[in-house]
Structures are given as structure tokens and as C-alpha cells.
Design a protein around this motif. Structure first.
Motif, PDB file in Angstrom:
ATOM      1  N   GLN A  16      -5.615  73.498 -45.572  1.00 37.31           N
ATOM      2  CA  GLN A  16      -6.720  73.538 -44.605  1.00 37.31           C
ATOM      3  C   GLN A  16      -6.470  72.564 -43.463  1.00 37.31           C
ATOM      4  O   GLN A  16      -6.914  72.784 -42.338  1.00 37.31           O
ATOM      5  N   VAL A  42      -4.171  74.272 -40.695  1.00 37.10           N
ATOM      6  CA  VAL A  42      -4.801  75.148 -39.692  1.00 37.10           C
ATOM      7  C   VAL A  42      -5.912  74.454 -38.919  1.00 37.10           C
ATOM      8  O   VAL A  42      -6.623  75.085 -38.151  1.00 37.10           O
ATOM      9  N   MET A  74      -8.693  73.169 -40.053  1.00 39.79           N
ATOM     10  CA  MET A  74     -10.057  73.301 -40.576  1.00 39.79           C
ATOM     11  C   MET A  74     -10.572  71.939 -41.001  1.00 39.79           C
ATOM     12  O   MET A  74     -11.765  71.668 -40.972  1.00 39.79           O
ATOM     13  N   LYS A 106      -6.570  77.527 -31.126  1.00 39.21           N
ATOM     14  CA  LYS A 106      -6.747  78.967 -31.304  1.00 39.21           C
ATOM     15  C   LYS A 106      -5.401  79.681 -31.229  1.00 39.21           C
ATOM     16  O   LYS A 106      -5.106  80.557 -32.044  1.00 39.21           O
ATOM     17  N   ARG A 138      -3.573  79.111 -34.344  1.00 40.50           N
ATOM     18  CA  ARG A 138      -4.137  79.847 -35.482  1.00 40.50           C
ATOM     19  C   ARG A 138      -3.726  81.303 -35.474  1.00 40.50           C
ATOM     20  O   ARG A 138      -3.640  81.943 -36.521  1.00 40.50           O
ATOM     21  N   ILE A 139      -3.484  81.853 -34.285  1.00 43.99           N
ATOM     22  CA  ILE A 139      -3.047  83.248 -34.212  1.00 43.99           C
ATOM     23  C   ILE A 139      -1.682  83.408 -34.881  1.00 43.99           C
ATOM     24  O   ILE A 139      -1.380  84.439 -35.462  1.00 43.99           O
ATOM     25  N   PHE A 162      -7.277  83.217 -48.075  1.00 40.53           N
ATOM     26  CA  PHE A 162      -8.225  82.386 -48.814  1.00 40.53           C
ATOM     27  C   PHE A 162      -8.182  82.692 -50.303  1.00 40.53           C
ATOM     28  O   PHE A 162      -7.936  83.834 -50.711  1.00 40.53           O
ATOM     29  N   ARG A 191      -9.918  91.877 -32.202  1.00 36.81           N
ATOM     30  CA  ARG A 191     -10.543  90.639 -31.740  1.00 36.81           C
ATOM     31  C   ARG A 191      -9.537  89.538 -31.437  1.00 36.81           C
ATOM     32  O   ARG A 191      -9.786  88.679 -30.606  1.00 36.81           O
ATOM     33  N   VAL A 192      -8.411  89.519 -32.164  1.00 37.82           N
ATOM     34  CA  VAL A 192      -7.468  88.421 -31.974  1.00 37.82           C
ATOM     35  C   VAL A 192      -6.275  88.867 -31.134  1.00 37.82           C
ATOM     36  O   VAL A 192      -5.971  88.274 -30.106  1.00 37.82           O
ATOM     37  N   VAL A 233     -10.353  80.730 -38.655  1.00 37.48           N
ATOM     38  CA  VAL A 233      -8.948  80.416 -38.857  1.00 37.48           C
ATOM     39  C   VAL A 233      -8.039  81.557 -38.384  1.00 37.48           C
ATOM     40  O   VAL A 233      -6.898  81.345 -38.012  1.00 37.48           O
ATOM     41  N   SER A 234      -8.569  82.784 -38.376  1.00 39.26           N
ATOM     42  CA  SER A 234      -7.741  83.901 -37.926  1.00 39.26           C
ATOM     43  C   SER A 234      -7.569  83.879 -36.408  1.00 39.26           C
ATOM     44  O   SER A 234      -6.784  84.637 -35.862  1.00 39.26           O
TER      45      SER A 234
END
Ligand SMILES: Nc1ncnc2c1ncn2[C@@H]1O[C@H](COP(=O)(O)OP(=O)(O)OP(=O)(O)O)[C@@H](O)[C@H]1O
Ligand SMILES: [Mg+2]
Lengths: 264, 259
Positions: A67, A70, A72, A96, A99-100, A106, A127-128, B131-132
């Protein structure tokens, strides 16, 4: 054809990190929650294309470590560089972008439960990656569903899936964007031996096909054996030993031994 | 000594306010980041409208009936029975309709948003989205808050009409008045100073309901029981906000319109 390649790869365990390009670099990483020190001293270097398996007892901070990778969680001290950049110092936009490039599976799968499996898979694409081309989106969805063996569950809701199917759908959603780094949090926990093996081989296949760099957290020694280029053992907030699966298998360290005691 | 006990409470409270302000700013920023989630927004509007329509309708209808039955004896005692439509319409449109309907919506909508996002938080769906590299604020929060901001005023207007119709039926239990006469009396007694401030007020009610629901859901703790807590505190906080906004609105309105 596909099966043959997988088998071939399983047998051939040549390390693929010839270039030695460092992708993840962790030094003296510390993290505590309140008074509870979870990570005391984590040191780890991961090269491009390498599969690193992390073994450790429950509650040792394995999930916390990835975690941090990334962004988090923010570490208390130490260095954590991904692609040469200190994660804690990235601004929102840079984080961001990072993260892509990272796929995070998870422990729970974390499927969006208001969407069907297909919509779950389309979500990161539209979306990404901001894909617009429906033909390409459909193709990617079909491909990834095929490779995790969920082709006929595309239009089901997550609540209608079994635990193992949910896990595979979560894996599909992470893999669909072809990330450069994959962080797998217990990819095979709670699955039957056959599915576990399929998932492990899928992880291996991803590594070959997309040159993915992976950190795999697991308790499943079979999965470790199949996927690992290198194994690290975590205990009391630090990595106590590392090496290939076979060297650790014959280690003298009691803690290391305890992980391998059930396998011949 | 006493300060040491009180200060942590205050500190936590202030931190929470700060977090709410920051959440709100991020919400506003994310409205304009581009790639607005139209289909999710429309879906939310539909869900909110559809889920609350019956409840709002029935409550408003009963309120209209009850108010007429309650008002009638008093007004008759003053020989002012003919004032019934006016009294009802002014009190209903200005105050009772918007507040009752907003409270109903707080119970129905804020709680369901709080529970939905809270359970997404607990099952790591929010983390997974974040995270994505996707934007959970844009996809989940912007759409929901804007949907309540639009739908609560629409539900209120609808509730006003149904409540006034309920009043008409109640009136006809004792007296006889045609619907067209009743409608004429109602419309004659209302002007924009009754309708407009009330309408603007409901926009803020809707904003508060959506915002509180999303905030509580996003900030729920880990663990299953926190989903219930998120839903519960969303209702309580949203209801409180509604009364605070109402109190502010009445001050502003009387300064501007009623002098
Ligand atoms: N966000 C958090 N806030 C507070 N404490 C946390 C948080 N995340 C993890 N912890 C604590 O850190 C410790 C390590 O947790 P972690 O999830 O990393 O364990 P793990 O090694 O992944 O175990 P498992 O194999 O059971 O998943 C636990 O004691 C947990 O309670
Ligand atoms: Mg874990």
C-alpha cells in the motif's frame, strides 16, 4: 497451444531481469500506526520483469508495504522509489500517472458491486485509459475474461459470483490495463488447488507476455514455487532472508524453514 | 486538567470541519475537471427520484389533509373559513412542504448514499478505484451531490402540489369548493416571494443531503459496523443541516422580501 506455452514457462525458470533496470527500490522503510510499529526496516530492490514473492505470517505488514508503494499509505521514514521517483513526494497528478502504471490486486478482489463483471472491466479502460473505440474495449474484455476463465460470467453481478470467481474477476480488472508493475495481495488465498494453480500460471504468463514486474504476497507455497524468481521472507516488520525458491527451501533459518516444512 | 480533556474533543471537531471543507472544495473542483459522468448522473437522478417519489407523495398528501383539518376549527372560530386555502398554501409552500420533504429525503437518500459509499469503503472498492488511477470523487461524489441538488427541489415542488391537492380533498369533507375555485384561490394567494425563496432553499437542502451522505460514506471507518454508523450519522447530520439552512434562509428572506 496456449497451455503448452504456460507449461513450458513453468518448467523453465530462467530469470528474466537481464537488463537489471531497477523498478522498485525500498530502503529502511518504517511505518507505524499509533504506537504500533508495523514496518521496522524494509529493504527491497525489484528489477524489471522480475517476480518477487513475499512470504510472511498474517499481520506482519505485507499489505501495508505494497500500500505504501501505490501511495495509499505514507511511510514514516525511509526511501521508497518507483521508476526512480520518491512516491511520497509526488503531487496528485504525478501520483495518478504512476498509479496507471501499477496494477493492484486487493486481497478481497474489491469488485464494484453495483456493476456487472463486464462493466467492472470496462471501468478502467474508459475512465483511466480513456479508450473510446468500442471494438477495442470489447476485444480487451473478451481476451482478459478468457485468460482468467470467466468468459461466461461477463454479465453477472459480483454478488452472483463465487469467492474464487470474484477473485479472478478482480484480477482481470487489474490486468486489463496491462500495467508495468503488478502488486498481488494474496492472489490465490481461498481458492481450490486447481484454480490456484491456474492463477499462478496466469501470473507467470503475464510476466512473459507483458514483461510485467510483480510483487506477489502469498501464503500459498505452490503459488510461490510457480511464480517466484526470488522469494523474500518477512518477519517482525523486516525482510529477514531472500533468495530463489530452491535456496530458501534449504535454508537453516528456523523461521524460513517453517514456511517450507509442508513441502517435500 | 480540564483543558486537556476538552481540547482533544475540540481538536477532533476542528479537524473534521477542516476535512469537510477540503472535501467540499475537491467536490467543486471535480465538477469541472472534464469527462463529466453523464450516464451515472442520470442514473442517480432517476434512482433518487424513483426511490423517494412515493414516500414524498404520501407524506405531502397527508400533511395537506391534516393541516386543513387542524386549521379549520381555529379559522371557523374567527369566521375566516374562506381563508383556509390561502393559509394552507402560504404555510405549505413557504415552510412546511420544503422542510418536511427535505427531512424525508434526508432519511431516505442521505442514508442510502452514506451506506452505499460506506460499504464501498469497507470492501476496499473506493481504494481500488483510487489506486487504479480512476477518480472516485468525479464518478461517485460529483454525480450524487449534483443529483440530490437537482432532485430534492423537484421532489419539493411535486410535494407542494400533492399537499395542496390533499388540502383540497380535506376541505371538501365539510365544505364544498370546486377544484377550479380552490386552484384560483391558491394561486391568487401565492406570489414569487412565497415560491422563490422556498425553492432556492430546497436547492441548498438537496446540496446538504448529497454532501453529507457522500462525506459520511467516504469517511466511514473500516469494519462492517461502520457502514451502519455512516448511514445513521448521515441522516442525523443532514437533518441538522436542513434546520440550520432553514433558519438562515428565513433571516435572509425576511431581509430581502418581507421587510
Ligand atoms: N490503515 C490502517 N490503519 C491502522 N492499522 C493498520 C492499517 N492497515 C494495517 N494496519 C495494521 O498493520 C498490521 C499489518 O497489517 P497488514 O494488513 O499489512 O498485514 P498482512 O501482513 O497483510 O497480513 P495478512 O496476511 O493477514 O493479510 C496489522 O496489525 C493491521 O492491524
Ligand atoms: Mg494482507
Amino acid at each position: 497451444m496456449e497451455e503448452a506455452t504456460i507449461k513450458h514457462q513453468t518448467e523453465k525458470k530462467a530469470p528474466v531481469h537481464d537488463k537489471k533496470e531497477v523498478v522498485i527500490e525500498i530502503k529502511k522503510l518504517k511505518k507505524s500506526f499509533g504506537t504500533k510499529q508495523v514496518l521496522t526496516n524494509i529493504n527491497l530492490t525489484v528489477h524489471r520483469g522480475e517476480n518477487v514473492v513475499v512470504l510472511g505470517k498474517s499481520g506482519q505488514g505485507k499489505s501495508v508495504t505494497i500500500q505504501c508503494i501505490v501511495g495509499m499509505l505514507i511511510p514514516d521514514s525511509g526511501t521508497l522509489k518507483v521508476f526512480g521517483e520518491e512516491v511520497a513526494e509526488l503531487n496528485e497528478k504525478e501520483l495518478k500517472e504512476l498509479r496507471i502504471k501499477i496494477g493492484f490486486l486487493f486481497q478481497s478482489g474489491a469488485l464494484y458491486d453495483s456493476m456487472t463483471v463486464r462493466e467492472n472491466l470496462e471501468f478502467p479502460l474508459t475512465r483511466v485509459l480513456k479508450l473510446k473505440d468500442h471494438a477495442e474495449i470489447d476485444k480487451r474484455v473478451e481476451d482478459v475474461l478468457e485468460s482468467v476463465g470467466l468468459a461466461d460470467a461477463a454479465d453477472k453481478m459480483p454478488s452472483d459470483l463465487s469467492g474464487g470467481m470474484r477473485k479472478r474477476a478482480g484480477l482481470a480488472r487489474t490486468l486489463i490495463v496491462h500495467p508495468e508493475i503488478m502488486l498481488y495481495d494474496e492472489p490465490t488465498t481461498g481458492l481450490d488447488p486447481i484454480t490456484s494453480r491456474e492463477i499462478s500460471e496466469l501470473i507467470l504468463n503475464m510476466q512473459k507476455k507483458y514483461k510485467t514486474t510483480s510483487i506477489i504476497i502469498t501464503h500459498d507455497m505452490e503459488c510461490a514455487r510457480i511464480t517466484a524468481d526470488r522469494v523474500v521472507i518477512m518477519n517482525d516488520g523486516e525482510y529477514i532472508e531472500e533468495g530463489t525458491f530452491d535456496t530458501l527451501h534449504h535454508s537453516k533459518n528456523e523461521i524460513v524453514k517453517s514456511f517450507f516444512k509442508d513441502i517435500s | 486538567m480540564a483543558e486537556e480533556i476538552i481540547i482533544p474533543g475540540w481538536k477532533k471537531w476542528l479537524e473534521d470541519i477542516g476535512e469537510q471543507v477540503s472535501f467540499f472544495t475537491r467536490f467543486v473542483k471535480n465538477i469541472f475537471v472534464g469527462g463529466f459522468e453523464w450516464s451515472e448522473f442520470v442514473r442517480q437522478c432517476y434512482e433518487i427520484g424513483y426511490r423517494s417519489f412515493m414516500l414524498v407523495g404520501i407524506t405531502s398528501f397527508i400533511m395537506g389533509v391534516v393541516l386543513i383539518l387542524q386549521l379549520r376549527p381555529t379559522l371557523v372560530a374567527f369566521g375566516a373559513a374562506s381563508m383556509l386555502p390561502k393559509t394552507l398554501s402560504v404555510s405549505f409552500v413557504r415552510e412546511i412542504g420544503p422542510v418536511i420533504i427535505a427531512i424525508i429525503c434526508a432519511g431516505k437518500i442521505a442514508s442510502s448514499i452514506g451506506a452505499e459509499l460506506g460499504s464501498m469503503k469497507v470492501t476496499e472498492q473506493l481504494d481500488a478505484m483510487d489506486v487504479s488511477g480512476a477518480n472516485p470523487l468525479q464518478y461517485l461524489v460529483v454525480t450524487r451531490i449534483l443529483a440530490t441538488t437537482i432532485m430534492v427541489p423537484i421532489l419539493s415542488v411535486m410535494g407542494d402540489v400533492i399537499g395542496l391537492f390533499g388540502g383540497f380533498l380535506a376541505l371538501n369533507l365539510r365544505d364544498h369548493m370546486s377544484l377550479s375555485l380552490y386552484a384560483t384561490k391558491v394561486l391568487a394567494s401565492l406570489d414569487y416571494t412565497d415560491f422563490l425563496p422556498a425553492f432556492i432553499k430546497t436547492i441548498f437542502f438537496g446540496l446538504a443531503i448529497g454532501f453529507v451522505g457522500c462525506y459520511k460514506g467516504f469517511h466511514s471507518a473500516r469494519g462492517t459496523e461502520s457502514v451502519g454508523l455512516a448511514a445513521n450519522s448521515a441522516v442525523v447530520t443532514a437533518s441538522l443541516w436542513i434546520f440550520v439552512i432553514d433558519a438562515i434562509a428565513v433571516q435572509v428572506t425576511s431581509l430581502l422580501f418581507y421587510k
